[in-house]
Write a protein that holds these residues in place. Structure first.
Motif, mmCIF file in Angstrom:
data_model
loop_
_atom_site.group_PDB
_atom_site.id
_atom_site.type_symbol
_atom_site.label_atom_id
_atom_site.label_comp_id
_atom_site.label_asym_id
_atom_site.label_seq_id
_atom_site.Cartn_x
_atom_site.Cartn_y
_atom_site.Cartn_z
ATOM 1 N N ARG A 60 0.844 -1.200 0.000
ATOM 2 C CA ARG A 60 0.000 0.000 0.000
ATOM 3 C C ARG A 60 0.877 1.246 0.000
ATOM 4 O O ARG A 60 1.812 1.367 0.768
ATOM 5 N N THR A 61 0.520 2.181 -0.890
ATOM 6 C CA THR A 61 1.175 3.484 -0.936
ATOM 7 C C THR A 61 0.662 4.326 0.222
ATOM 8 O O THR A 61 -0.553 4.410 0.420
ATOM 9 N N LEU A 96 -8.537 -1.952 0.987
ATOM 10 C CA LEU A 96 -9.468 -3.049 0.741
ATOM 11 C C LEU A 96 -8.716 -4.268 0.208
ATOM 12 O O LEU A 96 -8.922 -5.396 0.677
ATOM 13 N N LEU A 97 -7.845 -4.051 -0.766
ATOM 14 C CA LEU A 97 -7.085 -5.164 -1.339
ATOM 15 C C LEU A 97 -6.140 -5.783 -0.316
ATOM 16 O O LEU A 97 -5.924 -6.999 -0.314
ATOM 17 N N LEU A 98 -5.589 -4.964 0.558
ATOM 18 C CA LEU A 98 -4.710 -5.454 1.617
ATOM 19 C C LEU A 98 -5.470 -6.372 2.572
ATOM 20 O O LEU A 98 -4.935 -7.380 3.044
ATOM 21 N N HIS A 114 -15.604 -2.677 7.864
ATOM 22 C CA HIS A 114 -16.238 -3.996 7.777
ATOM 23 C C HIS A 114 -15.185 -5.050 7.410
ATOM 24 O O HIS A 114 -15.144 -6.135 8.001
ATOM 25 N N ALA A 115 -14.356 -4.723 6.427
ATOM 26 C CA ALA A 115 -13.333 -5.662 5.951
ATOM 27 C C ALA A 115 -12.372 -6.046 7.072
ATOM 28 O O ALA A 115 -11.935 -7.196 7.165
ATOM 29 N N ASP A 116 -12.041 -5.092 7.915
ATOM 30 C CA ASP A 116 -11.157 -5.349 9.058
ATOM 31 C C ASP A 116 -11.738 -6.442 9.953
ATOM 32 O O ASP A 116 -11.031 -7.377 10.353
ATOM 33 N N LEU A 117 -13.021 -6.325 10.257
ATOM 34 C CA LEU A 117 -13.668 -7.295 11.136
ATOM 35 C C LEU A 117 -13.803 -8.663 10.469
ATOM 36 O O LEU A 117 -13.610 -9.703 11.111
ATOM 37 N N THR A 125 -5.279 -8.497 12.023
ATOM 38 C CA THR A 125 -5.891 -7.198 12.322
ATOM 39 C C THR A 125 -4.965 -6.072 11.897
ATOM 40 O O THR A 125 -3.801 -6.294 11.558
ATOM 41 N N GLY A 126 -5.499 -4.870 11.972
ATOM 42 C CA GLY A 126 -4.694 -3.687 11.717
ATOM 43 C C GLY A 126 -4.475 -3.397 10.255
ATOM 44 O O GLY A 126 -5.167 -3.908 9.400
ATOM 45 N N GLU A 127 -3.476 -2.591 10.015
ATOM 46 C CA GLU A 127 -3.085 -2.149 8.680
ATOM 47 C C GLU A 127 -4.080 -1.159 8.183
ATOM 48 O O GLU A 127 -4.567 -1.052 7.166
#
Length: 173
Positions: free
Chosen positions: A10-11, A34-36, A159-162, A171-173
């Motif tokens: 990620r940039t 999102l991709l990460l 949402h994606a994180d969860l 988690t994180g990022e």
């Protein structure tokens, strides 16, 4: 070999820049986030729902945001006729139905829609206005679209994180 969502670097978000640089930079940061959240997962994992009763999945978010990109940047702002890969009048939420989805093809669709969104806005003024398609017929400018998509990605990235945490604890990022 089992397909996995590609790894991504990620940039970092921009800290200094003119308005266009900041808007495009923050939107790209959220696209990459999102991709990460999906990176390294198999198609089956990407189709794993969050928690009942929700059917929200990472792949559903990728599909949804591909159509959001097309709707706001191409169809509304640029006035292009878009053939949506998932939406139909009979099933407007088909982007979230990933039961028979091809994750690799859906990621390619997402990347294509982001590229087409960039092309639709290249060289266009943030002050350029358009009238929304549909019954409300509200007038927006391109600046609003960028801000709206940053907000929408930020919300869905939460949402994606969860969902990612439920899949493998990351988690994180």
């Amino acid at each position: 070999m089992t397909w996995r969502a590609p790894e991504i670097t990620r940039t970092p978000e921009p800290h200094v820049g003119d308005e266009r640089t900041m808007l495009e930079g923050w939107l790209d940061y959220h696209r990459q986030t999102l991709l990460l959240k999906c990176a390294g997962l198999t198609a089956e994992q990407l189709r794993t729902p969050s928690v009942e009763p929700s059917g929200l999945t990472l792949l559903g978010l990728v599909r949804h945001l591909a159509e959001v990109e097309a709707w706001w940047f191409r169809e509304n702002f640029a006035g292009e006729r878009v053939d949506y890969p998932y939406y139909t009048p009979d099933d407007p939420d088909a982007d979230h139905d990933v039961s028979a989805a091809d994750a690799e093809a859906d990621f390619a669709t997402y990347h294509r829609e982001v590229a087409l969104a960039r092309a639709a806005t290249d060289g266009r003024s943030l002050d350029e206005t358009f009238t929304e398609i549909g019954p409300k017929r509200r007038t927006f400018n391109l600046r609003w679209v960028y801000v709206h998509l940053i907000e929408e990605y930020a919300r869905h990235n939460g949402h994606a994180d969860l969902i990612r945490e439920r899949i493998d604890g990351r988690t994180g990022e």
